[in-house]
Write a protein that holds these residues in place. Structure first.
Motif, mmCIF file in Angstrom:
data_model
loop_
_atom_site.group_PDB
_atom_site.id
_atom_site.type_symbol
_atom_site.label_atom_id
_atom_site.label_comp_id
_atom_site.label_asym_id
_atom_site.label_seq_id
_atom_site.Cartn_x
_atom_site.Cartn_y
_atom_site.Cartn_z
ATOM 1 N N ALA A 32 0.825 -1.208 0.000
ATOM 2 C CA ALA A 32 0.000 0.000 0.000
ATOM 3 C C ALA A 32 0.859 1.258 0.000
ATOM 4 O O ALA A 32 0.554 2.235 -0.695
ATOM 5 N N PHE A 33 1.945 1.269 0.792
ATOM 6 C CA PHE A 33 2.771 2.467 0.879
ATOM 7 C C PHE A 33 3.727 2.597 -0.309
ATOM 8 O O PHE A 33 4.190 3.702 -0.600
ATOM 9 N N SER A 34 4.029 1.489 -0.970
ATOM 10 C CA SER A 34 4.956 1.550 -2.100
ATOM 11 C C SER A 34 4.249 1.808 -3.427
ATOM 12 O O SER A 34 4.900 2.045 -4.437
ATOM 13 N N LEU A 35 2.899 1.773 -3.443
ATOM 14 C CA LEU A 35 2.160 1.993 -4.680
ATOM 15 C C LEU A 35 2.164 3.462 -5.061
ATOM 16 O O LEU A 35 1.860 4.334 -4.244
ATOM 17 N N ASP A 36 2.519 3.738 -6.281
ATOM 18 C CA ASP A 36 2.520 5.100 -6.795
ATOM 19 C C ASP A 36 1.082 5.574 -7.006
ATOM 20 O O ASP A 36 0.271 4.883 -7.630
ATOM 21 N N THR A 37 0.748 6.759 -6.494
ATOM 22 C CA THR A 37 -0.615 7.273 -6.598
ATOM 23 C C THR A 37 -1.015 7.492 -8.047
ATOM 24 O O THR A 37 -2.122 7.135 -8.468
ATOM 25 N N GLN A 38 -0.132 8.080 -8.827
ATOM 26 C CA GLN A 38 -0.444 8.329 -10.225
ATOM 27 C C GLN A 38 -0.648 7.023 -10.993
ATOM 28 O O GLN A 38 -1.506 6.911 -11.872
ATOM 29 N N GLU A 39 0.139 6.015 -10.647
ATOM 30 C CA GLU A 39 -0.009 4.715 -11.300
ATOM 31 C C GLU A 39 -1.350 4.087 -10.949
ATOM 32 O O GLU A 39 -2.018 3.494 -11.808
ATOM 33 N N ALA A 40 -1.763 4.246 -9.673
ATOM 34 C CA ALA A 40 -3.048 3.680 -9.256
ATOM 35 C C ALA A 40 -4.201 4.370 -9.968
ATOM 36 O O ALA A 40 -5.161 3.730 -10.418
ATOM 37 N N ILE A 41 -4.122 5.701 -10.118
ATOM 38 C CA ILE A 41 -5.176 6.436 -10.816
ATOM 39 C C ILE A 41 -5.213 6.040 -12.289
ATOM 40 O O ILE A 41 -6.285 5.912 -12.887
ATOM 41 N N ALA A 42 -4.043 5.840 -12.878
ATOM 42 C CA ALA A 42 -3.991 5.445 -14.286
ATOM 43 C C ALA A 42 -4.611 4.070 -14.501
ATOM 44 O O ALA A 42 -5.213 3.804 -15.544
ATOM 45 N N GLN A 43 -4.460 3.178 -13.513
ATOM 46 C CA GLN A 43 -5.072 1.858 -13.639
ATOM 47 C C GLN A 43 -6.588 1.927 -13.550
ATOM 48 O O GLN A 43 -7.304 1.171 -14.206
ATOM 49 N N ILE A 44 -7.086 2.851 -12.715
ATOM 50 C CA ILE A 44 -8.537 2.994 -12.575
ATOM 51 C C ILE A 44 -9.119 3.736 -13.775
ATOM 52 O O ILE A 44 -10.150 3.350 -14.335
ATOM 53 N N ASN A 45 -8.462 4.813 -14.191
ATOM 54 C CA ASN A 45 -8.904 5.606 -15.337
ATOM 55 C C ASN A 45 -7.822 5.565 -16.403
ATOM 56 O O ASN A 45 -6.964 6.445 -16.466
ATOM 57 N N PRO A 46 -7.811 4.531 -17.222
ATOM 58 C CA PRO A 46 -6.762 4.433 -18.244
ATOM 59 C C PRO A 46 -6.855 5.576 -19.240
ATOM 60 O O PRO A 46 -7.939 6.090 -19.521
ATOM 61 N N PRO A 47 -5.722 6.014 -19.769
ATOM 62 C CA PRO A 47 -5.744 7.104 -20.757
ATOM 63 C C PRO A 47 -6.463 6.669 -22.022
ATOM 64 O O PRO A 47 -6.572 5.476 -22.312
ATOM 65 N N PRO A 48 -6.990 7.628 -22.785
ATOM 66 C CA PRO A 48 -7.676 7.270 -24.039
ATOM 67 C C PRO A 48 -6.764 6.496 -24.968
ATOM 68 O O PRO A 48 -5.581 6.795 -25.096
ATOM 69 N N GLY A 49 -7.326 5.493 -25.607
ATOM 70 C CA GLY A 49 -6.555 4.668 -26.525
ATOM 71 C C GLY A 49 -6.879 4.967 -27.964
ATOM 72 O O GLY A 49 -6.962 6.133 -28.374
ATOM 73 N N ASP A 50 -7.110 3.908 -28.739
ATOM 74 C CA ASP A 50 -7.350 4.077 -30.172
ATOM 75 C C ASP A 50 -8.682 4.760 -30.464
ATOM 76 O O ASP A 50 -8.875 5.310 -31.537
ATOM 77 N N ASN A 51 -9.629 4.737 -29.504
ATOM 78 C CA ASN A 51 -10.950 5.299 -29.751
ATOM 79 C C ASN A 51 -11.091 6.720 -29.204
ATOM 80 O O ASN A 51 -12.186 7.150 -28.866
ATOM 81 N N PHE A 52 -9.988 7.441 -29.085
ATOM 82 C CA PHE A 52 -10.047 8.749 -28.468
ATOM 83 C C PHE A 52 -10.850 9.744 -29.298
ATOM 84 O O PHE A 52 -11.327 10.733 -28.787
ATOM 85 N N ASP A 53 -11.018 9.481 -30.588
ATOM 86 C CA ASP A 53 -11.727 10.432 -31.452
ATOM 87 C C ASP A 53 -12.857 9.726 -32.184
ATOM 88 O O ASP A 53 -12.913 9.715 -33.407
ATOM 89 N N HIS A 54 -13.739 9.102 -31.409
ATOM 90 C CA HIS A 54 -14.907 8.446 -32.002
ATOM 91 C C HIS A 54 -14.496 7.469 -33.105
ATOM 92 O O HIS A 54 -14.908 7.584 -34.254
ATOM 93 N N GLN A 55 -13.625 6.521 -32.737
ATOM 94 C CA GLN A 55 -13.198 5.471 -33.653
ATOM 95 C C GLN A 55 -12.473 6.015 -34.883
ATOM 96 O O GLN A 55 -12.603 5.479 -35.984
ATOM 97 N N ALA A 56 -11.712 7.092 -34.703
ATOM 98 C CA ALA A 56 -10.990 7.655 -35.843
ATOM 99 C C ALA A 56 -9.963 6.670 -36.384
ATOM 100 O O ALA A 56 -9.793 6.547 -37.596
ATOM 101 N N LYS A 57 -9.273 5.942 -35.507
ATOM 102 C CA LYS A 57 -8.290 4.969 -35.980
ATOM 103 C C LYS A 57 -8.991 3.839 -36.726
ATOM 104 O O LYS A 57 -8.497 3.364 -37.757
ATOM 105 N N GLN A 58 -10.140 3.404 -36.210
ATOM 106 C CA GLN A 58 -10.894 2.365 -36.901
ATOM 107 C C GLN A 58 -11.302 2.837 -38.290
ATOM 108 O O GLN A 58 -11.191 2.094 -39.271
#
Length: 230
Positions: A32-58
């Motif tokens: 618990a104390f060694s977990l990075d806060t930013q890493e934990a938030i990123a796991q809960i709210n992952p950054p936008p991926g390929d669908n960041f612009d309404h399936q623009a990559k698709q």
């Protein structure tokens, strides 16, 4: 004579769980104390991926994967009136306007023609491309036009189709006049010989359509009040 079955006493069970807890608790606290806060938030709210612009990559991948013959094709007999005649209202799933089996009685596979388009020799027409080839249960939404008599007629009148054009300035990119649900793939309706002439684009090689065109309903995001001094 064997010994009678002895059930463990509650005190021994409690001591056992307490010992296990004492062994595991330091590892939990350290984690618990060694977990990075930013890493934990990123796991809960992952950054936008390929669908960041309404399936623009698709959309871009579909554009590059579509054959040049279909992208550059211009021959078609479909009109905008025929396009809307297959739909109960603008945006609804169109009815299946052809037989579901060939001359031998074999059932057509929808995506064999509608996934990539092409010329259907049996029907003497170019096949329109589906905007959602990932949806394989086609008849869950689309029905054969022969099934229409099964429904009771009413006096309901369809809503008017959206107006075309309506650019903010002369020569500016027109807005998207319909919703994007199940119609994220612009190429399916606006490119190729199976499309309607009046809504065909002149630059099919540009894959990211939403870089210039925005949905009509987002216009309010760019509006601003006009003061009396202006």
């Amino acid at each position: 004579m064997g010994k009678p079955n002895q059930t463990p006493k509650p005190g021994k069970l409690f001591i056992t769980f307490a010992l296990v807890g004492l062994i595991v608790l330091p590892f939990v606290i350290f984690k618990a104390f060694s977990l990075d806060t930013q890493e934990a938030i990123a796991q809960i709210n992952p950054p936008p991926g390929d669908n960041f612009d309404h399936q623009a990559k698709q959309l871009y991948d579909i554009s590059t994967g579509t054959t040049p013959a279909y992208m550059e094709g211009t021959s078609t007999s479909r009109t905008l009136a025929y396009y809307y005649s297959l739909r109960q209202y603008p945006g609804s799933p169109p009815v299946i306007s052809h037989d579901l089996t060939d001359k031998t009685g074999a059932e057509y596979q929808c995506l064999s023609c509608h996934e990539k388009g092409g010329y259907a020799q049996e029907m003497s027409r170019f096949t329109p491309v589906t905007p959602h080839p990932q949806q394989t249960a086609c008849r869950q939404c689309h029905m054969e036009d022969k099934d229409i008599p099964l429904f009771k007629g009413i006096d309901w009148v369809s809503v008017q189709p959206p107006r075309l054009g309506r650019s903010a300035l002369p020569g500016a990119p027109p807005p998207i006049a319909h919703s994007l649900q199940m119609r994220e793939n612009c190429i399916a309706c606006h490119v190729g010989p199976g499309t309607v002439v009046s809504i065909r684009v002149e630059h099919p090689m540009r894959g990211n359509c939403r870089q210039c065109h925005m949905p009509e309903e987002t216009k309010s995001l760019f509006s601003r009040p006009v003061s009396d001094n202006n």
